[in-house]
Motif scaffolding. Structure first.
Motif, PDB file in Angstrom:
ATOM      1  N   SER A  38      39.866  40.859  45.069  1.00  0.00           N
ATOM      2  CA  SER A  38      40.220  42.463  45.010  1.00  0.00           C
ATOM      3  C   SER A  38      39.078  42.882  45.540  1.00  0.00           C
ATOM      4  O   SER A  38      38.082  42.229  46.163  1.00  0.00           O
ATOM      5  CB  SER A  38      40.105  42.473  43.569  1.00  0.00           C
ATOM      6  OG  SER A  38      38.673  42.379  42.927  1.00  0.00           O
ATOM      7  N   ASN A  48      38.635  35.806  43.817  1.00  0.00           N
ATOM      8  CA  ASN A  48      38.677  37.191  43.759  1.00  0.00           C
ATOM      9  C   ASN A  48      39.031  37.979  45.148  1.00  0.00           C
ATOM     10  O   ASN A  48      38.064  37.994  45.993  1.00  0.00           O
ATOM     11  CB  ASN A  48      37.103  37.745  43.331  1.00  0.00           C
ATOM     12  CG  ASN A  48      37.027  39.194  43.091  1.00  0.00           C
ATOM     13  OD1 ASN A  48      38.295  39.641  43.244  1.00  0.00           O
ATOM     14  ND2 ASN A  48      35.880  39.508  42.710  1.00  0.00           N
ATOM     15  N   GLN A  98      36.749  44.441  43.698  1.00  0.00           N
ATOM     16  CA  GLN A  98      35.795  44.614  42.739  1.00  0.00           C
ATOM     17  C   GLN A  98      34.874  43.275  42.433  1.00  0.00           C
ATOM     18  O   GLN A  98      35.906  42.421  42.270  1.00  0.00           O
ATOM     19  CB  GLN A  98      36.391  45.073  41.377  1.00  0.00           C
ATOM     20  CG  GLN A  98      37.207  46.143  41.418  1.00  0.00           C
ATOM     21  CD  GLN A  98      36.742  47.686  41.884  1.00  0.00           C
ATOM     22  OE1 GLN A  98      35.361  47.741  41.622  1.00  0.00           O
ATOM     23  NE2 GLN A  98      37.213  48.403  42.694  1.00  0.00           N
ATOM     24  N   ALA A 116      33.577  40.382  45.229  1.00  0.00           N
ATOM     25  CA  ALA A 116      34.798  40.871  45.860  1.00  0.00           C
ATOM     26  C   ALA A 116      35.196  40.298  47.131  1.00  0.00           C
ATOM     27  O   ALA A 116      34.325  40.119  47.967  1.00  0.00           O
ATOM     28  CB  ALA A 116      34.600  42.450  46.136  1.00  0.00           C
ATOM     29  N   ARG A 134      33.178  40.384  40.300  1.00  0.00           N
ATOM     30  CA  ARG A 134      33.318  40.022  38.830  1.00  0.00           C
ATOM     31  C   ARG A 134      31.856  39.145  38.552  1.00  0.00           C
ATOM     32  O   ARG A 134      32.239  37.946  38.637  1.00  0.00           O
ATOM     33  CB  ARG A 134      34.664  39.188  38.791  1.00  0.00           C
ATOM     34  CG  ARG A 134      34.850  38.840  37.368  1.00  0.00           C
ATOM     35  CD  ARG A 134      35.390  37.407  37.170  1.00  0.00           C
ATOM     36  NE  ARG A 134      34.100  36.734  37.307  1.00  0.00           N
ATOM     37  CZ  ARG A 134      33.987  35.144  36.987  1.00  0.00           C
ATOM     38  NH1 ARG A 134      35.200  34.680  36.614  1.00  0.00           N
ATOM     39  NH2 ARG A 134      32.789  34.731  37.297  1.00  0.00           N
ATOM     40  N   ASN A 170      40.491  40.317  39.411  1.00  0.00           N
ATOM     41  CA  ASN A 170      39.213  40.072  40.001  1.00  0.00           C
ATOM     42  C   ASN A 170      38.821  38.734  39.446  1.00  0.00           C
ATOM     43  O   ASN A 170      37.643  38.392  39.778  1.00  0.00           O
ATOM     44  CB  ASN A 170      38.257  40.938  39.937  1.00  0.00           C
ATOM     45  CG  ASN A 170      37.674  41.359  38.756  1.00  0.00           C
ATOM     46  OD1 ASN A 170      38.297  40.777  37.409  1.00  0.00           O
ATOM     47  ND2 ASN A 170      36.597  42.030  38.395  1.00  0.00           N
TER      48      ASN A 170
END
Ligand SMILES: O=C(O)CCC(=O)C(=O)O
Length: 264
Positions: free
Chosen positions: A230, A228, A232, A135, A234, A171
């Protein structure tokens, strides 16, 4: 496609999102794979297995200073996330030697059944790596074909990417250009990449995966992913498998074969 002399273009948002349908029957999977260069197996592993793999990745991050360097070894993200207790890894190679749970996943019966249907009677391990795409700091992976890095000819390996977290456009899930696995193209730069032109960009497809889904893709399929940005993670494990009959064209000594599965 652009040439080395032109500007390096970042991976852009894909033109569309893959929504299936994903063939379940083995013959249909083989037909779909040969036509498109990929096929998705849904729900290969469930929550208990995902939880165990998560614990294994936490254990490896905690123990990183004492872990052996196997095959590609591990690699840090250029940007570290200071809010984490352990270093922010970009990838952890040799994962199936480091962790019995990942070794078991490499030999998952559903994945192996599809691989035999696609690749034939013998399946060997070539590469095994967890790509962490953390993230906020996980960086992009430029467009490329894996086989141009790899010392095997003809360029006919197959990778299985199993999602350990939900992977979405937000993500940085994988993007592919279907049906680009029939020939290799010229790459440039230290990271070996290509820039895609507008016509190719129009054919780009996000391949979102739910945690536990497995994407099988040909080693010449053009793919890449955005950073990424975001909140979250991945994480995916990518295991790359080699069939019988390929020639080793690398420098130095060839590693001993690791047999994943052999049919009589
Ligand atoms: O993890 C990703 O998004 C891409 C990984 C990849 O392309 C590779 O390892 O060849």
């Amino acid at each position: 496609m652009s040439t080395a002399a032109e500007m390096k273009i970042p991976v852009k948002p894909a033109a569309s999102v893959w929504r299936g349908p994903d063939p379940v029957n083995l013959d249909e999977q083989v037909r779909f794979f040969h036509e498109n260069g990929f096929v998705i197996l849904r729900n290969v592993i469930g929550k208990p297995e995902l939880d165990e793999l998560d614990r294994e990745l936490n254990r490896l991050a905690e123990q990183h200073a004492t872990l052996p360097h196997i095959r590609e070894g591990y690699n840090l993200e250029p940007r570290q996330d200071a809010s984490r207790r352990t270093p922010t890894f970009r990838k952890i190679g040799g994962i199936t030697d480091l962790s019995p749970a990942f070794n078991q996943l490499m030999r998952h019966p559903r994945v192996v059944a599809s691989l035999h249907a696609i690749m034939g009677k013998s399946i060997y391990l070539y590469r095994d790596v967890v790509m962490m795409k953390p993230a906020r700091v996980g960086r992009e992976k430029p467009w490329h074909q894996d086989s141009v890095y790899w010392p095997w000819e003809p360029m006919q390996l197959v990778s299985a990417m199993t999602a350990l977290d939900d992977a979405s456009p937000e993500n940085g899930c994988l993007q592919v250009i279907p049906a680009t696995h029939h020939e290799s193209v010229q790459h440039y730069g230290q990271e070996l990449q290509i820039d895609i032109d507008d016509a190719m960009q129009a054919k780009t497809v996000y391949v979102p995966l739910k945690a536990g889904d497995t994407l099988l893709f040909h080693s010449l399929l053009l793919h890449g992913s955005e950073p990424n940005t975001s909140a979250q993670d991945r994480r995916v494990i990518i295991v790359s498998y080699r069939p019988d009959g390929l020639n080793f064209i690398g420098k130095g000594q060839r590693e001993p074969d690791i047999v994943v599965s052999r049919q009589a």
